[in-house]
Design a protein around this motif. Structure first.
Motif, PDB file in Angstrom:
ATOM      1  N   ASP A  27       0.783  -1.233   0.000  1.00  0.00           N
ATOM      2  CA  ASP A  27       0.000   0.000   0.000  1.00  0.00           C
ATOM      3  C   ASP A  27       0.817   1.286   0.000  1.00  0.00           C
ATOM      4  N   GLN A  61     -10.017   4.773   4.881  1.00  0.00           N
ATOM      5  CA  GLN A  61      -9.771   4.799   6.323  1.00  0.00           C
ATOM      6  C   GLN A  61      -8.618   3.898   6.739  1.00  0.00           C
ATOM      7  N   ALA A  62      -8.577   2.684   6.239  1.00  0.00           N
ATOM      8  CA  ALA A  62      -7.507   1.754   6.630  1.00  0.00           C
ATOM      9  C   ALA A  62      -6.148   2.273   6.161  1.00  0.00           C
ATOM     10  N   GLY A  65      -5.134   5.277   8.338  1.00  0.00           N
ATOM     11  CA  GLY A  65      -4.739   4.759   9.652  1.00  0.00           C
ATOM     12  C   GLY A  65      -3.380   4.090   9.604  1.00  0.00           C
ATOM     13  N   LYS A  66      -3.115   3.364   8.549  1.00  0.00           N
ATOM     14  CA  LYS A  66      -1.823   2.699   8.380  1.00  0.00           C
ATOM     15  C   LYS A  66      -0.692   3.727   8.315  1.00  0.00           C
TER      16      LYS A  66
END
Length: 115
Positions: A27, A61-62, A65-66
């Motif tokens: 990511d 969101q993920a 947050g990451k």
């Protein structure tokens, strides 16, 4: 995954432009800033081309947050123990120069501090 062939960060993600890489996964890519403001100054960059923080939605969101959780881990790994600063410039009026979402993470003595 979206990609902009004219974006410098997309070119770094694709390996077309070299960088001093700190971290990479499916990511994100993290590398040292070429014009650092502090002794340790890294950029956390999503591999997907997202223009700015203003374009984040619930689907991100993920990923967001990451990015936030990765920052303190990498600062610790890079030897920063006295604190660090995170900055996300958003849009031209917000000081964003590269139109690809990225988070500056800066640690060490603070040259921006007055006194």
């Amino acid at each position: 995954m979206t990609h902009d062939p004219n974006c410098i960060f997309c070119k770094i993600v694709a390996g077309q432009i070299p960088s001093k890489k700190v971290f990479e996964d499916e990511d994100l890519i993290v590398f040292h800033d070429i014009h650092p403001w502090a002794p340790v100054h890294i950029l956390i960059v999503p591999k997907a081309h997202i223009v700015s923080h203003a374009e984040l939605t619930e689907e991100h969101q993920a990923l967001a947050g990451k990015m936030m959780v990765l920052a303190p881990r990498l600062m610790k790994e890079l030897g920063v123990t006295g604190g660090f600063r995170t900055v996300i410039n958003t849009g031209r009026d917000g000081g964003q120069e590269v139109m690809h979402l990225h988070m500056h993470v800066m640690g060490g003595p603070r040259p921006w501090s007055k006194g």
